[in-house]
Design an enzyme around this catalytic site. Structure first.
Site, PDB file in Angstrom:
ATOM      1  N   CYS A 148      23.891  21.052  63.974  1.00  0.00           N
ATOM      2  CA  CYS A 148      25.270  21.052  63.480  1.00  0.00           C
ATOM      3  C   CYS A 148      25.917  19.672  63.650  1.00  0.00           C
ATOM      4  O   CYS A 148      25.900  19.097  64.731  1.00  0.00           O
ATOM      5  CB  CYS A 148      26.080  22.106  64.224  1.00  0.00           C
ATOM      6  SG  CYS A 148      27.769  22.225  63.633  1.00  0.00           S
ATOM      7  N   GLU A 199      28.792  44.887  47.347  1.00  0.00           N
ATOM      8  CA  GLU A 199      29.234  43.523  47.036  1.00  0.00           C
ATOM      9  C   GLU A 199      30.614  43.507  46.382  1.00  0.00           C
ATOM     10  O   GLU A 199      31.424  42.640  46.670  1.00  0.00           O
ATOM     11  CB  GLU A 199      28.205  42.799  46.154  1.00  0.00           C
ATOM     12  CG  GLU A 199      26.918  42.438  46.881  1.00  0.00           C
ATOM     13  CD  GLU A 199      27.147  41.520  48.090  1.00  0.00           C
ATOM     14  OE1 GLU A 199      28.166  40.814  48.127  1.00  0.00           O
ATOM     15  OE2 GLU A 199      26.305  41.538  49.001  1.00  0.00           O
ATOM     16  N   CYS A 256      25.625  29.165  69.975  1.00  0.00           N
ATOM     17  CA  CYS A 256      25.134  29.080  68.594  1.00  0.00           C
ATOM     18  C   CYS A 256      23.656  28.677  68.547  1.00  0.00           C
ATOM     19  O   CYS A 256      23.272  27.650  69.122  1.00  0.00           O
ATOM     20  CB  CYS A 256      25.972  28.070  67.815  1.00  0.00           C
ATOM     21  SG  CYS A 256      25.394  27.871  66.125  1.00  0.00           S
ATOM     22  N   CYS A 312      29.751  31.646  63.972  1.00  0.00           N
ATOM     23  CA  CYS A 312      30.516  30.527  63.403  1.00  0.00           C
ATOM     24  C   CYS A 312      31.731  31.083  62.657  1.00  0.00           C
ATOM     25  O   CYS A 312      31.946  30.812  61.481  1.00  0.00           O
ATOM     26  CB  CYS A 312      29.634  29.688  62.486  1.00  0.00           C
ATOM     27  SG  CYS A 312      30.372  28.091  62.105  1.00  0.00           S
ATOM     28  N   CYS A 330      30.426  27.857  69.667  1.00  0.00           N
ATOM     29  CA  CYS A 330      29.381  26.841  69.605  1.00  0.00           C
ATOM     30  C   CYS A 330      28.437  26.910  70.810  1.00  0.00           C
ATOM     31  O   CYS A 330      27.249  26.600  70.682  1.00  0.00           O
ATOM     32  CB  CYS A 330      29.998  25.452  69.479  1.00  0.00           C
ATOM     33  SG  CYS A 330      31.061  25.313  68.037  1.00  0.00           S
TER      34      CYS A 330
HETATM   35  S1  SF4 Z   1      27.584  24.733  66.505  1.00  0.00           S
HETATM   36 FE1  SF4 Z   1      28.234  24.386  64.387  1.00  0.00          FE
HETATM   37  S2  SF4 Z   1      27.297  26.058  63.241  1.00  0.00           S
HETATM   38 FE2  SF4 Z   1      27.248  26.641  65.394  1.00  0.00          FE
HETATM   39  S3  SF4 Z   1      29.113  27.813  65.756  1.00  0.00           S
HETATM   40 FE3  SF4 Z   1      29.594  25.695  66.241  1.00  0.00          FE
HETATM   41  S4  SF4 Z   1      30.409  24.881  64.361  1.00  0.00           S
HETATM   42 FE4  SF4 Z   1      29.336  26.737  63.808  1.00  0.00          FE
END
Ligand code: SF4
Length: 333
Positions: A210, A40, A204, A195, A201
């Site tokens: 989101c 960390e 994702c 992200c 996206c």
């Molecule tokens: S959908 Fe939203 S959380 Fe997923 S990668 Fe895109 S911006 Fe990030």
């Protein structure tokens, strides 16, 4: 601000993605509080790929609190050289000494006692408690902060008190009571792998939760300070196979560097290079100085070239020495 996503389906989507995509990191293979503390500290302001070799070597040289507490500051700075932000190395050693002197060599489990250790703030304390002891605590670092800001479509800069509070609040709302360590690792990996600065996206796993209308514009941050340009002047003095170095009292406190010279001599520098430091862009100018046979001052010492491998030197000065003397041992980084 938008509300947090529905907790149960959000966690389910995240964890199912994590089972197939988690990063295999050396500090993830252990729940040892010392190993997690080291990782960390190293990861603050530093990329995972840069940290891994330092972490492995550190654990070999200082395998536990006792070994680190017994090491000298010079040994610790030498092992850290090249990672930058050397206050972290000094704090890590001070934390090991505190564990030895205040806690009988055992890392404390109490959160307030963890936060009392040198260099440990809210994030680091919660991260150690969750990864070492599986405590149900929220964590917000750069990857998680970016991800949560986009999930909420947060329109407040995340480096302000209200922005930070909003992120910690939603992180606390989402963290599960059980298996928080796995959940927090998953959130971190999603922020790092999907992200990221350029969000993916389309792939994702939490895109249905989101709210980001324009993810590339998030997270918001306060306006950056302008880069300042400056030059630092240092001298290179050689006596046979020895070179004169000076122990830094400020930015690289405890490390050895080429002696400062002010005002700079009227002749051209022997070496010029540039390096960044916070919001500065610094030119390092090194001037050849004749050895007039005078004694080194109290914070200066002559070092044999062959000794330099074992001396903690900040990277810009080690690179300057290597350019002037191509046989100078390079930093391990
Ligand atoms: S959908 Fe939203 S959380 Fe997923 S990668 Fe895109 S911006 Fe990030």
């Amino acid at each position: 601000m938008n509300p947090a996503p529905p907790v149960i389906p959000f966690r389910r989507s995240l964890l199912s993605w994590y089972r197939k995509n988690s990063r295999d990191l050396p500090w993830r293979r252990t729940t040892d509080s010392y190993a997690i503390l080291v990782s960390e500290f190293m990861l603050q302001q530093t990329q995972v790929s840069a940290v891994i070799p330092y972490y492995n070597e550190w654990m070999r040289r200082f395998p536990g609190f006792a070994a680190l507490a017994a090491a000298s500051e010079q040994q610790v700075l030498h092992a850290w050289q090249g990672l930058g932000y050397y206050a972290r190395a000094r704090n890590l050693r001070a934390a090991a000494i505190a564990v030895r002197e205040k806690h009988g060599g055992n890392f404390p489990r109490d959160l307030d006692a963890i936060r009392d250790l040198p260099g440990v703030g809210r994030y680091t304390a919660n991260a150690i408690a969750t990864f070492a002891f599986n405590r149900s605590l929220p964590i917000v670092e750069a990857n998680i902060g970016r991800l949560l800001a986009r999930l909420l479509d947060l329109q407040i800069p995340i480096d302000t008190a209200s922005g930070r509070a909003a992120l910690w609040d939603v992180a606390a709302e989402l963290v599960p009571k059980h298996a928080a360590s796995t959940y927090n690792s998953a959130l971190m990996d999603l922020g790092a792998l999907v992200c990221g600065v350029r969000p993916k996206c389309a792939i994702c796993p939490v895109k249905h939760f989101c709210r980001a209308a324009d993810p590339l514009m998030l997270p918001l941050k306060k306006a950056r300070r302008d880069t300042k340009f400056c030059t630092e002047h240092h001298s290179f003095t050689r006596r046979g196979n020895r070179v004169l170095l000076e122990q830094s009292q400020d930015r690289w406190r405890g490390m050895w560097m080429l002696p400062r010279c002010a005002p700079p001599p009227p002749h051209k520098p022997l070496h010029l290079s540039e390096f960044p430091f916070t919001h500065h862009r610094i030119t390092l100018a090194v001037y050849l100085r004749d050895d007039a046979g005078e004694k080194a001052s109290s914070n200066q010492r002559w070092f044999f070239l062959r000794e330099l491998e074992g001396v903690p030197l900040p990277s810009p000065h080690r690179r300057a020495l290597a350019a002037i003397f191509p046989t100078t041992p390079r930093a391990s980084s």
